[in-house]
Write a protein that holds these residues in place. Structure first.
Motif, PDB file in Angstrom:
ATOM      1  N   GLY A  28      40.940  45.118  42.786  1.00 28.60           N
ATOM      2  CA  GLY A  28      39.617  45.354  42.212  1.00 28.60           C
ATOM      3  C   GLY A  28      38.524  45.309  43.255  1.00 28.60           C
ATOM      4  O   GLY A  28      37.593  46.133  43.246  1.00 28.60           O
ATOM      5  N   VAL A 103      37.170  51.270  35.419  1.00 29.85           N
ATOM      6  CA  VAL A 103      38.488  50.954  35.976  1.00 29.85           C
ATOM      7  C   VAL A 103      38.952  49.636  35.362  1.00 29.85           C
ATOM      8  O   VAL A 103      38.372  48.574  35.632  1.00 29.85           O
ATOM      9  CB  VAL A 103      38.454  50.832  37.509  1.00 29.85           C
ATOM     10  N   ASN A 105      41.176  47.124  35.771  1.00 32.69           N
ATOM     11  CA  ASN A 105      42.063  46.559  36.781  1.00 32.69           C
ATOM     12  C   ASN A 105      42.524  45.151  36.424  1.00 32.69           C
ATOM     13  O   ASN A 105      43.638  44.767  36.755  1.00 32.69           O
ATOM     14  CB  ASN A 105      41.353  46.541  38.137  1.00 32.69           C
ATOM     15  N   ILE A 157      44.751  50.452  35.600  1.00 34.72           N
ATOM     16  CA  ILE A 157      45.683  50.055  36.654  1.00 34.72           C
ATOM     17  C   ILE A 157      46.961  49.522  36.001  1.00 34.72           C
ATOM     18  O   ILE A 157      46.953  48.491  35.324  1.00 34.72           O
ATOM     19  CB  ILE A 157      45.075  49.007  37.591  1.00 34.72           C
TER      20      ILE A 157
END
Length: 277
Positions: A28, A103, A105, A157
Motif C-alpha cells: 500500500g 485500491v 489493498n 489486491i
C-alpha cells in the motif's frame, strides 16, 4: 473516454483523486508513492493502527509532489459500515466530491485467524471473509456515486493463494481471495458500462513487508523459500514496488481496455503459468 492522444501522457494520473487502503507500509505504501510519482492530485491512505507509518508515507509522497493534497484515515476492515464511513471521511478529508481511483489493498492477515482446516472456527472464517471480501465490496459500493462519469478505476489486491490448492493453515485465506477475484469479475460485468469504470484484481505472491515477515515467523522460512523457488523471473520474493508499478498502470488511461481481469504480478509463479495460459 476519447482518444489516447487526448492527454500528453496516458500513464499520468495528473488531476486524479485516489484512496489506497492499507497504505501505512508494504504494498500500500509503495502504491501511494507510485501514485505521487505519476502526478496524482489528492491521495487518502488508510491504516489500522500504524498512524505514524501512514503519516510517514504521506510525507514521502509530499516530498515527491509538494502540491499533493493528502489525508491519513483510520479504518477497521471488520467495521460493518466501513464503506459508507470511509468514503465519507475520504471526501471530507480531501475536500472533494469525486474519487477516481480506489485500491483495496488492506486485508485481514492476522496469523491467529489462519487456522488448519480441521480446526477452523466460524469466528475466524467470518472475520477473514468479512475483512477480505465484504469490506472491499462495501467500499466500492459506497464509492460508486462519487466516481467520474468515465475513467474510474477500482483495483483489488488479491493473491496467488486465490488460484492455488492451499495447504494448512491458509486454506480459508486463499478462499477469501478467490471470492474477491470472483466479485471483481462480476462487478466488471455488472457495472463497468453503467459506471464508466473498470474493475480488476492483481494477484500477488510473497512480497517483502511486515506481513511476510510475520508469516515466516509463524510458518517457517521454508514457506518463503518455496515461493522463491517458484519464481521464473528472478529467484527472490517481490519488492512492494514490483506490485505498485502494475497498479500504477491499471490506474492510468493506458489500462482503459482492461476490465474484469485478474492480473498476475507474481514473478511468473511456475505453478500458475499453465493456468494463466
Amino acid at each position: 473516454m476519447g482518444s489516447i492522444d487526448a492527454t500528453p501522457s496516458p500513464s499520468s494520473l495528473q488531476g486524479k483523486i485516489a484512496l489506497v487502503t492499507g497504505g501505512s507500509q508494504g504494498i500500500g505504501a509503495a502504491i501511494a508513492l507510485q501514485f505521487a510519482r505519476k502526478g496524482i492530485a489528492a491521495l487518502a491512505v488508510t491504516y489500522a493502527t500504524n498512524s505514524k507509518g501512514a503519516d510517514s508515507v504521506l510525507a514521502k509522497c509530499l516530498s515527491i509532489s509538494p502540491g499533493l493534497k493528502t489525508v491519513a484515515l483510520q479504518a477497521d476492515l471488520l467495521d460493518p459500515a466501513i464503506g459508507p464511513s470511509l468514503i465519507s471521511k475520504t471526501l471530507e478529508g480531501l475536500g472533494t466530491r469525486q474519487i477516481d481511483i480506489i485500491v483495496n489493498n488492506a486485508a485481514v492477515l492476522d496469523i491467529t485467524l489462519q487456522q488448519p482446516f480441521a480446526e477452523i472456527t466460524l469466528d475466524a472464517f467470518h472475520k477473514l471473509m468479512q475483512g477480505n471480501v465484504f469490506a472491499p465490496m462495501s467500499i466500492i459500493n459506497a464509492a460508486l456515486a462519487y466516481l467520474p462519469q468515465k475513467g474510474g478505476r477500482l483495483i483489488n489486491i488479491s493473491s496467488i493463494a486465490s488460484r492455488l490448492a492451499n495447504g494448512d493453515p491458509i486454506l480459508v485465506y486463499g478462499a477469501s481471495k478467490a471470492a474477491l477475484d470472483s466479485v471483481t469479475r462480476s462487478l466488471g460485468s455488472l457495472l463497468a458500462v453503467k459506471t464508466g469504470a473498470t474493475f480488476n484484481s492483481v494477484g500477488v505472491g510473497a512480497t517483502r513487508s511486515g506481513s511476510t515477515s510475520a508469516a515466516a515467523d509463524a510458518l517457517g522460512d521454508e514457506v518463503l523459500q518455496a515461493v522463491v523457488d517458484q519464481s521464473t523471473i528472478e529467484k527472490r520474493i517481490a519488492e512492494p514496488e514490483d506490485i505498485a508499478l502494475v497498479v500504477g498502470f491499471l490506474a492510468s488511461e493506458e489500462a482503459r481496455w482492461i476490465n474484469g481481469q485478474h492480473i498476475p504480478a507474481n514473478g511468473g509463479y511456475k505453478e500458475l503459468l499453465a493456468l494463466q495460459g
